[in-house]
Scaffold this active site. Structure first.
Site, PDB file in Angstrom:
ATOM      1  CB  CYS A 140      38.790  38.950  47.215  1.00  0.00           C
ATOM      2  SG  CYS A 140      37.409  37.729  47.170  1.00  0.00           S
ATOM      3  CG  HIS A 199      36.893  40.161  42.444  1.00  0.00           C
ATOM      4  ND1 HIS A 199      38.258  40.018  42.566  1.00  0.00           N
ATOM      5  CD2 HIS A 199      36.341  39.175  43.095  1.00  0.00           C
ATOM      6  CE1 HIS A 199      38.689  38.883  43.377  1.00  0.00           C
ATOM      7  NE2 HIS A 199      37.757  38.225  43.668  1.00  0.00           N
ATOM      8  CD  GLU A 252      39.462  42.836  40.422  1.00  0.00           C
ATOM      9  OE1 GLU A 252      39.093  43.584  41.468  1.00  0.00           O
ATOM     10  OE2 GLU A 252      39.755  41.645  40.841  1.00  0.00           O
TER      11      GLU A 252
END
Ligand code: GLN
Length: 547
Positions: free
Chosen positions: A380, A519, A521
């Site tokens: 990001c 994102h 993750e």
């Protein structure tokens, strides 16, 4: 019709209620049941989207674009069930719904009160989708006795009365402090906490007690007697060296069996724990280690980057290495050479963030990784910084920057290679925003598709040319600089399906340099590491062999 498990906490906060709930969810799944986990938070913010990561930890984003508590991240990582908007609610949201209804005249003629209007709103929330799963696990944030939590406790009390007998159980998590001087594990705080619960009409069926070591039989019996639970429903939750041992540890302590007993599910289906045995084996039996530096701003509180830390651990599991993470404050080297701070790392990660503070340091970290050929993952803001770095140092745009940092009206300090996006497409809809919009819930949020360039590094990493990832940002890399940057080696290898929004960039002729606008993750799981983290750690491992 679901069975409901309400999880509350007492004595102190931060006992790992979220983790206990997530581990229990995974154990019920291991016995063949379907589950959904929910979090009810007593604070007055409508959602945690506007809270500082320093204060509240990471904001976890769901596919459908809700900004939620980081516990939903635990739920997803342990159960693999994607969370959604209806899995997280705060007092703020509940009150705002009630007040909105009041203005619309939904309760015309009535005095609006906590009981029944607020409690009914909470109960309606809890029962959303109750026919879709076998077990609904609802965690109440905070600790029993908090003023703000009372409407939630009252609502779950009523809820269990509204349902059939035996359809709801209560699990209470407490702390057993160990007093070194007397060598004793103390049960009194737990007794008081249960007393507090019972004074508001809730009697726990299961007690989960956090303690440093095992709970001796004598203390277990005392807790059972004074707290009115069965001795085999007093579950010890000992400190663990890794959270990924939690499902197996809770199973050994008999938590899932106690839950099934409390519901009278007999005979209990046998659990299949192979998935967790494999996860545990991978965490404990790493064959090497790599050092990853995370160059960020919110480095004092690790919870601020919770999912990234977990995703790196998952990437390590996939490669059978332990990932040592070091948090580096980007502000440390804004005015100096970053090399002494970064040379020790096998790979560098620049995570998401907001505001200008620390960004010059992040740009330097991206430059260091690009020029020294160190694996780099920019997430990001970390991708935006990599683009700005390339624009400044490769594409002769010396004053490249982001509109996010040019907030003083009329004073343009930067050429905005990253700009404030005001209009985009989500599914079949056009979304529009303006500078004066509310701060809460107005970013590009949730799952969006991206198309990957054939033959690119990311296409190879994902093993696919179409992906869907979660977003949470207001600013975008400007497509008009694509040609200029690609000529200099920064390739735009992932784009939104309409070709307008750069989703992924990568550096040509570099062992591993990838920036993503989303994102990744948030979707990584211990038993299914995210491809980007799996490959990033592989690259780190390769790099560590070279030195
Ligand atoms: N502040 C940047 C934006 O809003 C990046 C956000 C993030 O890293 N999550 O676009």
């Amino acid at each position: 019709m679901a069975r409901f498990i309400f999880i509350t906490g007492g004595v102190v906060s931060s006992l790992g209620k979220g983790l206990a709930s997530a581990a229990l969810g995974s154990l019920l799944q291991a016995r063949g049941f379907t589950v959904r986990l929910r979090k009810l938070d007593p604070y007055l913010n409508v959602d945690p989207g506007t809270m500082s990561p320093f204060e509240h930890g990471e904001v976890f984003v769901t596919d459908d674009g809700a900004e939620t508590d980081l516990d939903l991240g635990h739920y997803e990582r342990f159960t693999g069930v994607p969370a959604c908007k209806t899995d997280s609610v705060s007092s703020g949201r509940i009150y705002s719904n009630v007040l909105e209804k009041e203005r619309k005249g939904a309760y015309l003629g009535k005095t609006i009160q906590v009981i029944p209007h607020v409690t009914n709103e909470i109960k309606d929330f809890i029962s959303i989708g109750e026919d879709d799963v076998d077990f609904m696990l609802c965690e109440i944030g905070g600790t029993v006795g908090d003023i703000e939590g009372l409407p939630f406790f009252e609502a779950i009390r009523q809820f269990s009365q509204d349902k059939e007998r035996g359809q709801c159980i209560f699990m209470h998590l407490t702390l057993l402090p160990f007093i070194k001087a007397s060598g004793e594990l103390k049960t009194k705080p737990t007794q008081h906490s249960v007393k507090e619960l019972r004074s508001i009409g809730l009697a726990p069926d299961i007690l989960v007690c956090r303690s440093e070591g095992p709970i001796p039989k004598k203390e277990r019996e005392k807790l059972a007697l004074f707290c009115n639970v069965r001795p085999d429903s007093v579950i010890a939750a000992q400190d663990l060296s890794t959270i990924y041992d939690a499902p197996l540890a809770y199973h050994q302590e008999g938590l899932d069996q106690a839950v099934l007993d409390a519901f009278g599910i007999n005979p209990a289906p046998k659990p299949d724990l192979r998935k967790w045995e494999d996860v545990s084996d991978r965490v404990h039996n790493a064959e090497g280690q790599v050092n990853v530096g995370i160059v960020g701003k919110y480095t004092q509180l690790e919870d601020a980057y919770k999912s990234i830390a977990e995703a790196l651990t998952h990437g390590g599991m996939a490669n059978r290495v332990k990932v040592n993470v070091d948090w580096v404050d980007a502000e440390l080297f804004e005015a100096e050479d970053p090399a002494p701070h970064l040379e020790k790392f096998d790979a560098i990660l620049v995570p998401g963030g907001f505001g200008e503070r620390g960004t010059e340091g992040k740009i330097k970290a991206a430059e260091f990784a690009r020029t020294r050929k160190v694996p780099y993952l920019g997430i990001c803001l970390g991708m935006q910084m990599a683009v700005i770095e390339a624009a400044r140092n490769l594409a002769d745009l010396g004053d490249a920057g982001s509109e996010e940092f040019d907030h003083e009206a009329g004073k343009k300090r930067f050429t905005p290679v990253v700009y404030h996006l005001k209009e985009w497409v989500q599914g079949n809809y056009k979304v529009t925003r303006s500078v004066s919009d509310d701060k809460g819930g107005t970013m590009r949020l949730g799952a969006y598709n991206a198309v990957l360039t054939e033959g690119s590094k990311v296409a190879q990493v994902y093993g696919s040319d179409a992906i869907e990832e979660r977003h949470r940002h207001r600013y975008e890399v400007d497509i008009q600089y694509r040609k200029q940057l690609e000529e200099k080696g920064l390739i735009f290898s992932g784009m939104s399906p309409d070709g307008r929004l750069p989703e992924i960039v990568e550096v040509k002729d570099h062992p591993w340099f990838i920036g993503v606008q989303f994102h990744p993750e948030l979707k990584s799981k211990p038993f299914e590491p995210h491809p980007l983290f799996r490959d990033f750690v592989r690259a780190a491992k390769e790099n560590s062999r070279l030195v």
